[in-house]
Write an enzyme that holds these catalytic residues in place. Structure first.
Site, mmCIF file in Angstrom:
data_model
loop_
_atom_site.group_PDB
_atom_site.id
_atom_site.type_symbol
_atom_site.label_atom_id
_atom_site.label_comp_id
_atom_site.label_asym_id
_atom_site.label_seq_id
_atom_site.Cartn_x
_atom_site.Cartn_y
_atom_site.Cartn_z
ATOM 1 N N ASP A 265 56.757 -51.484 -99.862
ATOM 2 C CA ASP A 265 56.715 -52.262 -98.628
ATOM 3 C C ASP A 265 55.266 -52.470 -98.174
ATOM 4 O O ASP A 265 54.889 -53.547 -97.713
ATOM 5 C CB ASP A 265 57.514 -51.540 -97.544
ATOM 6 C CG ASP A 265 58.893 -51.126 -98.034
ATOM 7 O OD1 ASP A 265 59.664 -52.009 -98.424
ATOM 8 O OD2 ASP A 265 59.168 -49.909 -98.055
ATOM 9 N N HIS B 143 62.610 -46.784 -95.495
ATOM 10 C CA HIS B 143 62.556 -47.809 -96.540
ATOM 11 C C HIS B 143 63.891 -48.561 -96.493
ATOM 12 O O HIS B 143 64.792 -48.328 -97.291
ATOM 13 C CB HIS B 143 62.331 -47.175 -97.910
ATOM 14 C CG HIS B 143 62.376 -48.175 -99.038
ATOM 15 N ND1 HIS B 143 61.539 -49.254 -99.097
ATOM 16 C CD2 HIS B 143 63.181 -48.262 -100.124
ATOM 17 C CE1 HIS B 143 61.815 -49.963 -100.179
ATOM 18 N NE2 HIS B 143 62.817 -49.380 -100.809
#
Length: 338
Positions: free
Chosen positions: A160, A188
């Site tokens: 990410d 996440h």
């Protein structure tokens, strides 16, 4: 000769594992002077696939690959490891609810936590890639406690982080090397908060804050966040397969920086057990900005960052989700008596 590092990759017959092992073996992760003993673990049904991966790694003729073995039992896999990439996990299938996924993965990561405690070195460093990564890391750390400290467990939000860097570079017409200090806060998952409040962009020879460099607050608080949060799903829609290449690269970036340390003036995103910083509940595996000392290989959460109300709302939402996941996972442990 430098002593080899023993490095384990679970789920090594899968797409992400296949993409990770070459980077470990060729010196990308631990350096071109560091030999590695690579251990590949997967379920017995994947024995032939694992053997094929071993043959390929042998055929790469890599000076840094001291040895490579394929195993299907936890004792052989976890014995004496220095680093563990826990990639293998139960994937979410059609019709499966989150609690079902958590229950399935609790069994895997409880077992692997116990195996780490029984067979691995007390200094072993662990990255959990298999989703739900934060909560899987929490469970593994819980059942390795007493042998391996919680601080040696982490979950991957570097993918990410890398996605956020890439989107800022694309928006500002710069390169990845010109962007630094983006932050992924929290889980996440689609509740994560990609934050550029403390990021900088170097453009035309001068460095400025990300908001000034982009000049579009609506984008940074809207489309940018949504793109990073949903990128994995978009890639699955396009490829009909998961983002294995970028996930593998991110896992290797994560461990590379844990091994060598972060650059001066820069921080990276890692999901680590909270020490209470920023009001995040103690022990919750939460993505923070961290710096890593090259000598000790110890991470530290960056302190003193300020939040506006927008950021506070986003962080509260991802914290709530992680607390619910943690509680569901612990209940699954009790229900299954495992």
């Amino acid at each position: 000769m430098t002593a080899p590092l023993r490095v384990l990759v679970t789920g090594a017959a899968g797409q992400i594992g296949y993409s990770i092992v070459i980077r470990i073996a060729d010196g990308t992760v631990f350096g071109k002077e560091q030999p590695v003993e690579l251990v590949l673990l997967d379920v017995p049904q994947c024995t032939a696939i694992l053997e094929g991966v071993v043959f390929e790694l042998q055929d790469c003729a890599l000076p840094t690959l001291y040895s490579v073995v394929a195993v299907t039992d936890e004792k052989s896999a976890f014995t004496g490891v220095d680093y563990a990439f826990l990639v293998g996990a139960m994937p979410r299938r059609e019709g499966m609810e989150r609690k079902d996924l958590l229950a399935a993965n609790v069994k895997i990561f409880k077992s692997q936590g116990k195996a780490l405690a029984e067979y691995a070195k007390p200094t072993t460093k662990v990255i959990v890639v298999g989703n739900p990564a934060n909560t899987n890391a929490f469970i593994a750390a819980k059942y390795a406690a007493g042998k391996i400290p919680a601080k040696n467990f982490s979950a991957m939000t570097r993918l990410d982080h890398n996605r956020a860097l890439a989107q800022l570079a694309l928006k500002t017409g710069t390169t990845i090397g010109d962007v630094k200090n983006v932050i992924i806060w929290g889980n996440h998952s689609s509740t994560q908060f990609p934050d550029v409040t403390h990021a900088t962009v170097k453009k035309n020879g001068s460095e400025s804050d990300a908001y000034s460099a982009v000049g579009d607050n609506d984008f940074l608080q809207g489309a940018f966040i949504a793109t990073v949060q949903k990128r994995g799903g978009v890639i699955i829609e396009k490829r009909k397969l998961s983002s294995a290449m970028s996930a593998a690269k991110a896992a290797c970036d994560h461990i590379h920086d844990w091994h060598f340390g972060t650059k001066a003036g820069e921080f990276v995103s890692m999901a680590v057990p909270s020490d209470g910083s920023y009001g995040i509940p103690q022990g919750l595996v939460f993505s923070f900005p961290v710096t890593i000392d090259a000598a000790s290989r110890e991470w530290k959460i960056v302190q003193g960052l300020n939040f506006d109300d927008f950021a506070k709302g986003k962080i509260a939402a991802t914290t709530k989700e992680l607390e619910e996941e943690r509680d569901d996972a612990l209940k699954a442990c009790d229900d299954a008596n495992i």
